[in-house]
Design a protein around this motif. Structure first.
Motif, PDB file in Angstrom:
ATOM      1  N   ARG A 192      16.916  38.978   4.550  1.00 16.62           N
ATOM      2  CA  ARG A 192      16.600  37.613   4.977  1.00 16.62           C
ATOM      3  C   ARG A 192      16.869  37.435   6.475  1.00 16.62           C
ATOM      4  O   ARG A 192      16.124  36.719   7.166  1.00 16.62           O
ATOM      5  CB  ARG A 192      17.399  36.599   4.153  1.00 16.62           C
ATOM      6  CG  ARG A 192      16.900  36.466   2.710  1.00 16.62           C
ATOM      7  CD  ARG A 192      17.474  35.233   2.021  1.00 16.62           C
ATOM      8  NE  ARG A 192      18.882  35.401   1.716  1.00 16.62           N
ATOM      9  CZ  ARG A 192      19.349  35.847   0.546  1.00 16.62           C
ATOM     10  NH1 ARG A 192      18.504  36.190  -0.425  1.00 16.62           N
ATOM     11  NH2 ARG A 192      20.654  35.944   0.337  1.00 16.62           N
ATOM     12  N   LYS A 193      17.894  38.096   6.990  1.00 15.18           N
ATOM     13  CA  LYS A 193      18.176  38.038   8.426  1.00 15.18           C
ATOM     14  C   LYS A 193      17.032  38.677   9.227  1.00 15.18           C
ATOM     15  O   LYS A 193      16.607  38.145  10.256  1.00 15.18           O
ATOM     16  CB  LYS A 193      19.495  38.733   8.728  1.00 15.18           C
ATOM     17  CG  LYS A 193      19.818  38.887  10.206  1.00 15.18           C
ATOM     18  CD  LYS A 193      19.967  37.541  10.918  1.00 15.18           C
ATOM     19  CE  LYS A 193      21.276  36.883  10.571  1.00 15.18           C
ATOM     20  NZ  LYS A 193      21.539  35.670  11.418  1.00 15.18           N
ATOM     21  N   ILE A 194      16.531  39.801   8.748  1.00 16.26           N
ATOM     22  CA  ILE A 194      15.384  40.437   9.409  1.00 16.26           C
ATOM     23  C   ILE A 194      14.193  39.482   9.421  1.00 16.26           C
ATOM     24  O   ILE A 194      13.526  39.305  10.450  1.00 16.26           O
ATOM     25  CB  ILE A 194      15.003  41.756   8.710  1.00 16.26           C
ATOM     26  CG1 ILE A 194      16.116  42.793   8.883  1.00 16.26           C
ATOM     27  CG2 ILE A 194      13.684  42.303   9.264  1.00 16.26           C
ATOM     28  CD1 ILE A 194      15.914  44.052   8.067  1.00 16.26           C
ATOM     29  N   ARG A 195      13.930  38.850   8.291  1.00 16.72           N
ATOM     30  CA  ARG A 195      12.805  37.914   8.208  1.00 16.72           C
ATOM     31  C   ARG A 195      12.966  36.780   9.216  1.00 16.72           C
ATOM     32  O   ARG A 195      12.015  36.412   9.930  1.00 16.72           O
ATOM     33  CB  ARG A 195      12.717  37.353   6.787  1.00 16.72           C
ATOM     34  CG  ARG A 195      11.649  36.310   6.525  1.00 16.72           C
ATOM     35  CD  ARG A 195      10.231  36.864   6.568  1.00 16.72           C
ATOM     36  NE  ARG A 195       9.706  36.981   7.919  1.00 16.72           N
ATOM     37  CZ  ARG A 195       8.593  37.626   8.247  1.00 16.72           C
ATOM     38  NH1 ARG A 195       7.882  38.231   7.319  1.00 16.72           N
ATOM     39  NH2 ARG A 195       8.186  37.687   9.498  1.00 16.72           N
ATOM     40  N   SER A 196      14.152  36.233   9.296  1.00 16.13           N
ATOM     41  CA  SER A 196      14.412  35.119  10.204  1.00 16.13           C
ATOM     42  C   SER A 196      14.219  35.517  11.661  1.00 16.13           C
ATOM     43  O   SER A 196      13.576  34.803  12.450  1.00 16.13           O
ATOM     44  CB  SER A 196      15.834  34.602   9.982  1.00 16.13           C
ATOM     45  OG  SER A 196      16.165  33.611  10.931  1.00 16.13           O
ATOM     46  N   LEU A 197      14.759  36.671  12.050  1.00 16.67           N
ATOM     47  CA  LEU A 197      14.644  37.117  13.437  1.00 16.67           C
ATOM     48  C   LEU A 197      13.206  37.493  13.796  1.00 16.67           C
ATOM     49  O   LEU A 197      12.745  37.222  14.922  1.00 16.67           O
ATOM     50  CB  LEU A 197      15.585  38.296  13.686  1.00 16.67           C
ATOM     51  CG  LEU A 197      17.072  37.943  13.709  1.00 16.67           C
ATOM     52  CD1 LEU A 197      17.935  39.195  13.655  1.00 16.67           C
ATOM     53  CD2 LEU A 197      17.410  37.113  14.948  1.00 16.67           C
ATOM     54  N   CYS A 198      12.500  38.100  12.874  1.00  8.58           N
ATOM     55  CA  CYS A 198      11.093  38.425  13.128  1.00  8.58           C
ATOM     56  C   CYS A 198      10.282  37.146  13.342  1.00  8.58           C
ATOM     57  O   CYS A 198       9.402  37.090  14.213  1.00  8.58           O
ATOM     58  CB  CYS A 198      10.514  39.238  11.981  1.00  8.58           C
ATOM     59  SG  CYS A 198      11.031  40.971  11.971  1.00  8.58           S
ATOM     60  N   ASP A 199      10.557  36.115  12.559  1.00  9.18           N
ATOM     61  CA  ASP A 199       9.869  34.834  12.737  1.00  9.18           C
ATOM     62  C   ASP A 199      10.177  34.229  14.105  1.00  9.18           C
ATOM     63  O   ASP A 199       9.296  33.740  14.806  1.00  9.18           O
ATOM     64  CB  ASP A 199      10.285  33.860  11.633  1.00  9.18           C
ATOM     65  CG  ASP A 199       9.707  34.211  10.275  1.00  9.18           C
ATOM     66  OD1 ASP A 199       8.711  34.962  10.238  1.00  9.18           O
ATOM     67  OD2 ASP A 199      10.255  33.743   9.266  1.00  9.18           O
ATOM     68  N   THR A 200      11.439  34.277  14.501  1.00  4.30           N
ATOM     69  CA  THR A 200      11.866  33.664  15.755  1.00  4.30           C
ATOM     70  C   THR A 200      11.287  34.376  16.969  1.00  4.30           C
ATOM     71  O   THR A 200      10.873  33.733  17.947  1.00  4.30           O
ATOM     72  CB  THR A 200      13.406  33.663  15.849  1.00  4.30           C
ATOM     73  OG1 THR A 200      13.935  32.916  14.754  1.00  4.30           O
ATOM     74  CG2 THR A 200      13.882  33.042  17.153  1.00  4.30           C
ATOM     75  N   PHE A 201      11.214  35.706  16.900  1.00  7.00           N
ATOM     76  CA  PHE A 201      10.836  36.490  18.074  1.00  7.00           C
ATOM     77  C   PHE A 201       9.428  37.096  17.981  1.00  7.00           C
ATOM     78  O   PHE A 201       9.081  37.980  18.762  1.00  7.00           O
ATOM     79  CB  PHE A 201      11.859  37.610  18.295  1.00  7.00           C
ATOM     80  CG  PHE A 201      13.210  37.114  18.748  1.00  7.00           C
ATOM     81  CD1 PHE A 201      13.483  36.928  20.093  1.00  7.00           C
ATOM     82  CD2 PHE A 201      14.206  36.824  17.822  1.00  7.00           C
ATOM     83  CE1 PHE A 201      14.736  36.483  20.510  1.00  7.00           C
ATOM     84  CE2 PHE A 201      15.457  36.381  18.227  1.00  7.00           C
ATOM     85  CZ  PHE A 201      15.723  36.197  19.578  1.00  7.00           C
ATOM     86  N   ASN A 202       8.607  36.620  17.047  1.00 14.22           N
ATOM     87  CA  ASN A 202       7.230  37.116  16.905  1.00 14.22           C
ATOM     88  C   ASN A 202       7.187  38.629  16.741  1.00 14.22           C
ATOM     89  O   ASN A 202       6.451  39.350  17.432  1.00 14.22           O
ATOM     90  CB  ASN A 202       6.360  36.698  18.100  1.00 14.22           C
ATOM     91  CG  ASN A 202       4.897  37.081  17.907  1.00 14.22           C
ATOM     92  OD1 ASN A 202       4.394  37.114  16.781  1.00 14.22           O
ATOM     93  ND2 ASN A 202       4.210  37.404  19.007  1.00 14.22           N
TER      94      ASN A 202
END
Length: 375
Positions: A192-202
């Motif tokens: 879930r952390k990976i998903r969140s960071l990928c969303d934030t940083f494109n």
């Protein structure tokens, strides 16, 4: 001419297989709990699979992607429905390495960035970019080395956040359960952390499901346990039950264009027939549920055995960590008890059987390993 000697092999010649059993050229029967690196997903020579391939071969085996191949669309529709990813797009190729290669390349096309985050003990394949993202210097040739891949400690959220701040990250690639690395399960919170960071940083979240996907974990993709969707899922191994096929499914926001990706053999008639047969059997025989049920049973029984340091995994992707002095147990299982298993060096036994494994076969293994561990 002789064979290029790169495989350490056992002196066994398999001539026949049926279900979870195989027989050698001397007629000796073995229980197959490895499936040739998690490839045999529905059992050896399943009648429906054999018929599907035979019927297709009598029509046409191959033509290129320059013409319509309706089997590809049938496969895409069935894969989307069974996996729960109906709005995704399917690109077909030939192997897991090729799937990961295309996923990493497509991510970079999509966002125009170069840096790839991978993790310690990862294995993503042996082709150029896939092997560069694999944490094993022994199989990375000088020509494969690149500064575009950053390796981070497994499940270190602080290191992950720092990397996103330091680099222009194109993609993060992670196995939901590391296979070669020793059956290490990615936590739901880390995914879930990976998903969140990928969303934030494109950045693009690539879920390497080559070994841990296709129902093996008790869900279609092991990453599904985290309740998130990746941008690209890579697949192979169990996808064709032994017929070479791989693929990636791609979230709808990533756009296709002519020539962006390509393959000669990917998505050919025979490969699609094999993959359709696998999905049909998985659905009809409820093999994902069976993987969860039998896998849970095996893990519970193994955890209570003497000398077992740890049991890791999900479904029918199980790692049994033994003390180093018991690294020989796998050989005893093969040559004394006639049971194929895998390994993650030096002392983890890997179980990657058919998803149709029965409790009787599970008990056969449990009896054998208990005998070896009780010595």
């Amino acid at each position: 001419m002789k064979l290029f000697d790169v495989y350490p092999i056992n002196d066994i010649t398999i001539e026949k297989g049926a279900g979870s059993n195989v027989w050698d050229d001397k007629g000796t029967q073995y229980l197959d709990l490895y499936g040739g690196h998690a490839v045999i997903s529905i059992g050896h020579t399943h009648p429906h699979y054999v018929k599907r391939l035979t019927d297709q071969l009598q029509k046409v085996g191959f033509y290129s992607n320059s013409i319509k191949i309706p089997l590809q669309q049938q496969l895409a529709e069935k894969l989307g429905r069974i996996s729960g990813k109906e709005d995704y797009q399917l690109f077909l190729c030939n192997s897991g390495a090729e799937a990961n290669e295309n996923a990493l390349k497509l991510a970079s096309f999509h966002n125009g960035k170069k840096k790839i985050i991978a993790f310690r003990k990862s294995f993503h394949g042996r082709t150029s970019l896939a092997v560069a993202a694999t944490d094993n210097p022994k199989i990375v040739a000088p020509v494969n080395e690149t500064e575009n891949v950053v390796f981070l400690p497994w499940q270190d959220e602080a290191a992950l956040e720092a990397a996103f701040k330091q680099y222009e990250v194109s993609s993060v690639i992670i196995e939901g359960i590391q296979g070669v690395g020793g059956i290490n399960v990615a936590s739901e919170s880390f995914l879930r952390k990976i998903r969140s960071l990928c969303d934030t940083f494109n950045a693009v979240f690539i879920a390497d499901s080559v070994q841990c996907g296709y129902g093996r974990s008790g869900k279609f993709y092991s990453h599904d346990y985290a309740g998130i969707n990746a941008d690209i899922y890579t697949m192979a191994k169990g996808m064709g039950n032994g017929f070479p096929i791989g693929g990636i499914i791609i979230a709808p926001h990533i756009q296709a264009s002519y020539g962006l990706l390509g393959t000669t053999f990917g998505g050919n008639h025979l490969a699609c027939a094999a993959a359709l047969a696998v999905l049909e059997v998985i659905e009809q025989e409820q093999l994902i549920q069976n993987a969860a049920t039998i896998g849970n049973y095996l893990m519970e029984q193994l955890k209570g055995m003497p000398k077992v340091k740890e049991v890791r995994g999900r479904g029918l992707m199980i790692g049994i960590e033994l003390p180093e002095e018991l690294a020989h147990v796998r050989k005893e299982l093969l040559f004394k008890h006639k049971i194929f298993t895998g390994e993650a060096k030096p002392n983890v036994i890997r179980l990657l059987p058919s998803l149709a494994l029965t409790q009787a076969h599970a008990d056969q293994f449990l009896t054998a390993i208990k005998e070896e561990l009780s010595k």
